[in-house]
Enzyme design. Structure first.
Site, PDB file in Angstrom:
ATOM      1  N   LYS A  56       0.823  -1.223   0.000  1.00 46.00           N
ATOM      2  CA  LYS A  56       0.000   0.000   0.000  1.00 46.00           C
ATOM      3  C   LYS A  56       0.854   1.270   0.000  1.00 46.00           C
ATOM      4  CE  LYS A  56      -4.268  -1.841   1.910  1.00 46.00           C
ATOM      5  NZ  LYS A  56      -5.317  -1.759   2.918  1.00 46.00           N
ATOM      6  N   ASP A  93     -10.279   2.552   0.911  1.00 45.33           N
ATOM      7  CA  ASP A  93     -10.485   2.083   2.288  1.00 45.33           C
ATOM      8  C   ASP A  93     -11.137   3.187   3.115  1.00 45.33           C
ATOM      9  OD1 ASP A  93      -9.521  -0.482   2.109  1.00 45.33           O
ATOM     10  OD2 ASP A  93      -7.491   0.013   2.778  1.00 45.33           O
ATOM     11  N   GLY A 117      -3.508  -0.014  16.373  1.00 44.14           N
ATOM     12  CA  GLY A 117      -2.682  -0.367  15.214  1.00 44.14           C
ATOM     13  C   GLY A 117      -2.314   0.869  14.418  1.00 44.14           C
ATOM     14  N   GLY A 120      -1.682   0.412   7.427  1.00 42.56           N
ATOM     15  CA  GLY A 120      -2.393   1.080   6.342  1.00 42.56           C
ATOM     16  C   GLY A 120      -3.858   1.345   6.672  1.00 42.56           C
ATOM     17  N   THR A 143       4.557  -0.099  19.808  1.00 47.46           N
ATOM     18  CA  THR A 143       5.854   0.540  20.037  1.00 47.46           C
ATOM     19  C   THR A 143       5.731   2.057  20.203  1.00 47.46           C
ATOM     20  OG1 THR A 143       6.085   0.602  17.642  1.00 47.46           O
ATOM     21  CG2 THR A 143       7.182  -1.206  18.790  1.00 47.46           C
TER      22      THR A 143
HETATM   23  P1  NAP Z   1      -1.037  -3.866   8.629  1.00 50.25           P
HETATM   24  O1  NAP Z   1      -0.560  -2.809   7.718  1.00 50.25           O
HETATM   25  O2  NAP Z   1      -0.278  -5.103   8.778  1.00 50.25           O
HETATM   26  O3  NAP Z   1      -1.190  -3.135  10.029  1.00 50.25           O
HETATM   27  C1  NAP Z   1      -1.710  -3.702  11.127  1.00 50.25           C
HETATM   28  C2  NAP Z   1      -1.176  -2.961  12.349  1.00 50.25           C
HETATM   29  O4  NAP Z   1      -1.654  -3.692  13.448  1.00 50.25           O
HETATM   30  C3  NAP Z   1       0.337  -2.981  12.441  1.00 50.25           C
HETATM   31  O5  NAP Z   1       0.875  -1.843  11.855  1.00 50.25           O
HETATM   32  C4  NAP Z   1       0.578  -3.051  13.932  1.00 50.25           C
HETATM   33  O6  NAP Z   1       0.615  -1.736  14.500  1.00 50.25           O
HETATM   34  C5  NAP Z   1      -0.673  -3.727  14.460  1.00 50.25           C
HETATM   35  N1  NAP Z   1      -0.397  -5.123  14.783  1.00 50.25           N
HETATM   36  C6  NAP Z   1       0.074  -6.095  13.956  1.00 50.25           C
HETATM   37  N2  NAP Z   1       0.201  -7.257  14.618  1.00 50.25           N
HETATM   38  C7  NAP Z   1      -0.195  -7.011  15.886  1.00 50.25           C
HETATM   39  C8  NAP Z   1      -0.286  -7.809  17.061  1.00 50.25           C
HETATM   40  N3  NAP Z   1       0.044  -9.100  17.053  1.00 50.25           N
HETATM   41  N4  NAP Z   1      -0.733  -7.222  18.184  1.00 50.25           N
HETATM   42  C9  NAP Z   1      -1.097  -5.914  18.200  1.00 50.25           C
HETATM   43  N5  NAP Z   1      -1.002  -5.122  17.128  1.00 50.25           N
HETATM   44  C10 NAP Z   1      -0.585  -5.658  15.995  1.00 50.25           C
HETATM   45  O7  NAP Z   1      -2.502  -4.293   8.269  1.00 50.25           O
HETATM   46  P2  NAP Z   1      -3.666  -3.386   7.696  1.00 50.25           P
HETATM   47  O8  NAP Z   1      -3.705  -3.480   6.248  1.00 50.25           O
HETATM   48  O9  NAP Z   1      -3.583  -2.039   8.319  1.00 50.25           O
HETATM   49  O10 NAP Z   1      -4.941  -4.178   8.224  1.00 50.25           O
HETATM   50  C11 NAP Z   1      -5.256  -4.230   9.587  1.00 50.25           C
HETATM   51  C12 NAP Z   1      -6.561  -4.987   9.788  1.00 50.25           C
HETATM   52  O11 NAP Z   1      -7.611  -4.331   9.108  1.00 50.25           O
HETATM   53  C13 NAP Z   1      -6.514  -6.404   9.220  1.00 50.25           C
HETATM   54  O12 NAP Z   1      -7.224  -7.255  10.071  1.00 50.25           O
HETATM   55  C14 NAP Z   1      -7.234  -6.288   7.915  1.00 50.25           C
HETATM   56  O13 NAP Z   1      -7.868  -7.485   7.534  1.00 50.25           O
HETATM   57  C15 NAP Z   1      -8.263  -5.224   8.240  1.00 50.25           C
HETATM   58  N6  NAP Z   1      -8.685  -4.481   7.055  1.00 50.25           N
HETATM   59  C16 NAP Z   1      -9.998  -4.529   6.747  1.00 50.25           C
HETATM   60  C17 NAP Z   1     -10.458  -3.836   5.649  1.00 50.25           C
HETATM   61  C18 NAP Z   1     -11.917  -3.888   5.348  1.00 50.25           C
HETATM   62  O14 NAP Z   1     -12.300  -3.502   4.250  1.00 50.25           O
HETATM   63  N7  NAP Z   1     -12.754  -4.326   6.263  1.00 50.25           N
HETATM   64  C19 NAP Z   1      -9.583  -3.094   4.868  1.00 50.25           C
HETATM   65  C20 NAP Z   1      -8.239  -3.071   5.213  1.00 50.25           C
HETATM   66  C21 NAP Z   1      -7.803  -3.772   6.313  1.00 50.25           C
HETATM   67  P3  NAP Z   1       1.690  -1.410  15.656  1.00 50.25           P
HETATM   68  O15 NAP Z   1       2.971  -2.057  15.217  1.00 50.25           O
HETATM   69  O16 NAP Z   1       1.726   0.060  15.639  1.00 50.25           O
HETATM   70  O17 NAP Z   1       1.181  -1.979  16.925  1.00 50.25           O
END
Ligand code: NAP
Length: 410
Positions: A56, A93, A117, A120, A143
């Site tokens: 992203k 999004d 979190g 993205g 962090t």
């Molecule tokens: P990402 O870029 O991997 O970011 C997730 C964030 O969550 C990380 O930056 C981290 O933040 C935190 N994190 C990761 N593992 C963790 C853990 N074990 N414990 C606590 N915090 C943790 O993922 P993303 O794309 O932002 O997506 C995040 C969630 O949103 C996913 O579940 C995804 O399926 C969902 N999502 C849904 C939609 C929808 O349309 N419904 C769209 C996009 C994403 P820190 O390091 O700062 O803690």
């Protein structure tokens, strides 16, 4: 037109099914490793892309043009190949999350919002919350300055948004925070869409806090992406239709009820009507236990059997699109409820006591059937989303179940 989802590891994705509901174009999964991304983008054999982890922010730098939303958020989840071959990066999004907020009716204006979190999806959520006039937006990062060890600073939070993968399939028992730490919480939004009801959302439900999962966001961001791909306006009502369609496909239909009330027969009929796999938990357990359920209980006791049953329900409950007939006693263990509820609509199949068979049911041997009925009736009702009488041919009752499901789901 060739469109698709670009990511490093895609596994099972709902995007092709969703896009098929919005437009008449091919939608593929482009699983591309970072070392092959350059080639993939040089060839550009696509008209439109959705983008997911880990590209992203990469695409933000690569796109020739950016919409204002993508540029402000700093993340691209949708790419359009323009007529001259250049790439336009957008972020749908944000529109998806905004749609989710409206659908949930959770108020943002003036409220303190915690976003869990910092990835993205978090960036998109923060952007929308600010746009909708949140009083304060605080990002909780493992962090960061605000982290999971000092959540007590934010007891006054009114809205909690989970933008982490914590609680996502297959680790559905996990929850990023305990909502009891937030006594002023008025709303919980979880971006996760599998399972339909994460542990966090189930806790919100128990505490009576308005809440919504991420499936509506997924549908709305797909509608917005489809508009960009096709250049056509797709009415917003189509998001609600796609959301309902997808949710119905994903959600298990789970039957609970007294031994002999017809769960397996009606369940099989329903599975045939919906063209879904059917699972009878007692039959599955017999495979695991290598003996009939009754014999296992006689040898090892009911407690040991219930433990095995709970372990199976924990696994099955995470699945999608099944019809599941449960054993009559599964409702006696409250811990089975979140397993079944996470991804399923639970039907209590009611049958008059006089019509229940008195013989051949192992657990009926303990006490009378009448006593069991009296004790369990409130338990079935507590588990059930919908109660349907088993008072006709299995096919008719199965139809009634599905009609009741259509009315029950919003
Ligand atoms: P990402 O870029 O991997 O970011 C997730 C964030 O969550 C990380 O930056 C981290 O933040 C935190 N994190 C990761 N593992 C963790 C853990 N074990 N414990 C606590 N915090 C943790 O993922 P993303 O794309 O932002 O997506 C995040 C969630 O949103 C996913 O579940 C995804 O399926 C969902 N999502 C849904 C939609 C929808 O349309 N419904 C769209 C996009 C994403 P820190 O390091 O700062 O803690």
């Amino acid at each position: 037109m060739r469109c698709g989802l670009l990511g490093e590891k895609l596994g099972h994705s709902y995007s092709p099914a969703l896009h098929a509901l919005f437009g008449d174009y091919d939608y593929e999964l482009f699983e591309v490793s970072p070392d092959r991304l350059g080639d993939f983008l040089r060839v550009r054999d696509f008209q439109g892309l959705n983008v997911t982890i880990p590209y992203k922010t990469t695409m933000l730098a690569i796109c020739d043009d950016l919409t204002e939303t993508a540029a402000t958020i700093g993340s691209v989840n949708t790419v359009l190949k323009q007529l001259d071959g250049s790439l336009l990066g957008d972020n749908t999004d944000a529109a998806g999350f905004e749609g989710m907020v409206w659908k949930s009716r959770i108020r943002i204006l003036g409220r303190k919002c915690l976003v869990l979190g910092s990835g993205g999806a978090s960036l998109s959520a923060q952007y929308v919350l600010r746009k909708l006039g949140a009083g304060e937006v605080v990002v909780i990062s493992r962090t960061g300055e605000n982290n999971y060890d000092n959540l007590d600073r934010h007891q006054d939070a009114a809205v909690i948004v989970n933008a982490t993968p914590v609680g996502m399939y297959p680790n559905t028992a996990a929850s990023p925070v305990d909502l009891r730490q937030f006594p002023h919480c008025e709303g919980v939004l979880d971006l996760i869409y599998n399972p339909a009801r994460t542990a966090l959302l189930q806790q919100a439900e128990t505490l009576g806090i308005p809440h919504l999962g991420g499936l509506y966001m997924l549908a709305e961001q797909a509608r917005c992406a489809a508009q960009l791909f096709t250049g056509e306006v797709i009415p917003a009502i189509r998001t609600q239709e796609a959301y309902r369609t997808l949710r119905s496909r994903m959600e298990n239909r789970i039957l609970v009820g007294m031994p002999g009330c017809g769960k397996s027969t009606v369940g099989r009929a329903l599975a045939a009507q919906l063209d879904r796999p059917f699972v009878d938990t007692d039959a599955e357990l017999e495979k695991v236990l290598h003996m009939p359920v009754g014999e296992y209980i006689t040898h090892y006791g009911e407690e040991a059997f219930r433990k095995e049953e709970t372990a199976l329900l924990a696994q099955l409950g995470k699945s999608s699109g099944l019809v599941i007939a449960t054993g009559g006693g599964c409702v006696t263990r409250p811990e089975n409820y979140p397993h079944l509820h996470q991804n399923g609509a639970i039907f209590f199949l009611e049958r008059a006591l006089s019509k229940l068979p008195k013989k051949g049911r192992p657990l009926s041997l303990k006490g009378s059937l009448e006593d069991m009925y009296t004790i369990r009736l409130p338990m079935y009702r507590r588990f059930a989303d919908i109660t349907v009488a088993n008072d006709g041919p299995a096919e008719k009752v199965a139809q009634k179940l599905e009609e009741a499901y259509e009315h029950f789901s919003d």
